[in-house]
Write a protein that holds these residues in place. Structure first.
Motif, short mmCIF file in Angstrom:
data_model
loop_
_atom_site.label_atom_id
_atom_site.label_comp_id
_atom_site.label_asym_id
_atom_site.label_seq_id
_atom_site.Cartn_x
_atom_site.Cartn_y
_atom_site.Cartn_z
N MET A 127 0.84 -1.20 0.00
CA MET A 127 0.00 0.00 0.00
C MET A 127 0.87 1.25 0.00
O MET A 127 1.84 1.35 0.76
CB MET A 127 -0.92 0.00 1.23
N HIS A 128 0.53 2.21 -0.86
CA HIS A 128 1.23 3.48 -0.87
C HIS A 128 0.87 4.26 0.38
O HIS A 128 -0.29 4.25 0.82
CB HIS A 128 0.84 4.28 -2.11
N GLN A 129 1.85 4.94 0.98
CA GLN A 129 1.58 5.66 2.23
C GLN A 129 0.56 6.78 2.03
O GLN A 129 -0.12 7.18 2.99
CB GLN A 129 2.87 6.21 2.80
N ASP A 130 0.43 7.28 0.80
CA ASP A 130 -0.57 8.32 0.54
C ASP A 130 -2.00 7.79 0.71
O ASP A 130 -2.95 8.58 0.81
CB ASP A 130 -0.40 8.88 -0.88
N ALA A 131 -2.15 6.47 0.73
CA ALA A 131 -3.48 5.89 0.91
C ALA A 131 -3.98 6.04 2.34
O ALA A 131 -5.19 5.95 2.59
CB ALA A 131 -3.47 4.41 0.53
N LEU A 132 -3.07 6.26 3.27
CA LEU A 132 -3.45 6.43 4.66
C LEU A 132 -4.08 7.81 4.87
O LEU A 132 -3.47 8.83 4.54
CB LEU A 132 -2.25 6.25 5.60
N ARG A 133 -5.27 7.84 5.42
CA ARG A 133 -5.98 9.10 5.65
C ARG A 133 -5.71 9.55 7.07
O ARG A 133 -6.19 8.94 8.04
CB ARG A 133 -7.48 8.89 5.39
N TRP A 134 -4.96 10.65 7.22
CA TRP A 134 -4.51 11.09 8.53
C TRP A 134 -5.43 12.11 9.14
O TRP A 134 -6.04 12.93 8.43
CB TRP A 134 -3.10 11.68 8.43
N SER A 135 -5.54 12.08 10.45
CA SER A 135 -6.30 13.09 11.20
C SER A 135 -5.48 13.51 12.41
O SER A 135 -4.60 12.78 12.87
CB SER A 135 -7.65 12.54 11.65
#
Length: 352
Positions: free
Chosen positions: A342-350
């Motif tokens: 998984m590309h790290q950009d796929a992680l949705r951060w809050s």
């Protein structure tokens, strides 16, 4: 020996040979038939195994995923693989790493893997308890070094950082932190520690570990560049160190996850409902547990994501004892398993 006994012995030998040939043929057949389907998606790649095939203990490199495989004919009931496999990231073609095949009878096999972009390592285990740690040069396609464990002295917790191997050697109650330069062949003892409870973990430029002889709350850092040491007292009995950077490290205490800053000599609570025991880390700001992902810049600069946990609930696992080099994990999907990159950009951060 009379003629009758000779005939009986001859029959037994023939049966054993036929049995050996059948067993080896079964393993070779399984190797040739192993296939992985590659599916590229927007923010991830899926490496789909066949039904009944399981993956574990992976090492990620630019072109190849090295892994152990659990499939009938390839592993025994103790889940010890008979070879290390390389999966081509573009084609899904699967090949055995030269020199890793263990075609013997019994429980002989490969227990685990480790490594980086340049070197692949694996631990061989025999039925009699003997172990060997092997280092393989990926570019040269040859074995460079072996360490043979014994009852008198055991070797464990191997890591490859750059072109150097780090590990722990144990002899009784004494443990030694060792290193070996794969370019020059130079071996060096870095420290003497308690044999029990010591585990090596790494940020980008430092090695972190606990020497239980100094007390349960003490933490040691070794600078991989300068060779200097630091000693910190966290003030609590902790476990499961996960470096975030060269000056930040997470740890577990009372089933909670904390973050310690060496410059401020201060700890903050990262998550009161996450013990971090199954956490993985990249040593450069990312920690991924089985409950949450953390992106950390400083003690008061923390972001959270549950993308992996929500998309792969209760069926994902990171499979390495090494510092993770990418978001590469295994997911159970029905009758088969998939390796997910998984590309790290796929992680949705809050925010916190």
């Amino acid at each position: 020996m009379d003629a009758k006994k000779k005939r009986v012995v001859a029959v037994i030998v023939v049966l054993l040979v036929l049995g050996a040939a059948f067993a080896i043929n079964k393993v070779v057949k399984a190797n040739k038939e192993l296939r992985v389907q590659v599916v590229n998606e927007k923010d991830r790649t899926r490496f789909i195994g066949e039904d009944g095939v399981g993956f574990y203990s992976m090492v990620d490199t630019r072109d190849t995923i090295y892994t152990l495989v659990n499939t009938e004919g390839d592993t025994d009931s103790y889940n010890i693989a008979k070879a290390v496999y390389g999966i081509d990231k573009k084609t899904g073609k699967v090949e055995i790493v030269p020199g890793s095949s263990k075609m013997k009878f019994g429980m002989d096999g490969i227990d685990s893997t480790f490594g980086n972009e340049y070197y692949l390592g694996w631990l061989e285990a025999d039925a009699d308890g003997a172990t060997r740690t092997v280092i393989y040069d990926i570019e040269q396609e040859k074995i460079l070094k072996k360490w043979n464990g014994s009852d008198a002295r055991s070797f464990f917790d191997f890591h490859v950082i750059g072109h150097r191997v780090y590990w722990l050697a144990s002899s009784g109650k004494t443990g030694l932190v060792m290193s070996y330069d794969l370019k020059t062949g130079e071996e060096e003892q870095l420290d003497e520690v308690g044999a029990e409870g010591t585990v090596l973990v790494f940020s980008e430029h430092k090695m972190w570990y606990r020497d239980i002889r100094r007390g349960s709350g003490h933490l040691k850092c070794y600078d991989l560049r300068s060779g200097n040491y630091e000693i910190h007292d966290l003030g609590v009995d902790y476990s499961d160190l996960k470096p975030v950077g060269d000056n930040l490290v997470a740890y577990s205490q009372d089933n909670r996850l904390y973050l310690y800053g060496t410059k401020l000599q201060k700890s903050v609570l990262l998550n009161g409902e996450d013990n971090g025991i199954k956490a993985n880390y990249d040593g450069k700001g990312l920690i991924v547990t089985d409950q949450m992902s953390y992106k950390i810049e400083r003690l008061d600069g923390i972001q959270y994501s549950n993308t992996i946990e929500s998309e792969y609930p209760d069926n994902h696992r990171f499979s390495t004892a090494e510092r993770i080099q990418s978001l590469l994990f295994i997911a159970n999907v029905g009758e088969h398993e998939e390796i997910i990159w998984m590309h790290q950009d796929a992680l949705r951060w809050s925010g916190k």
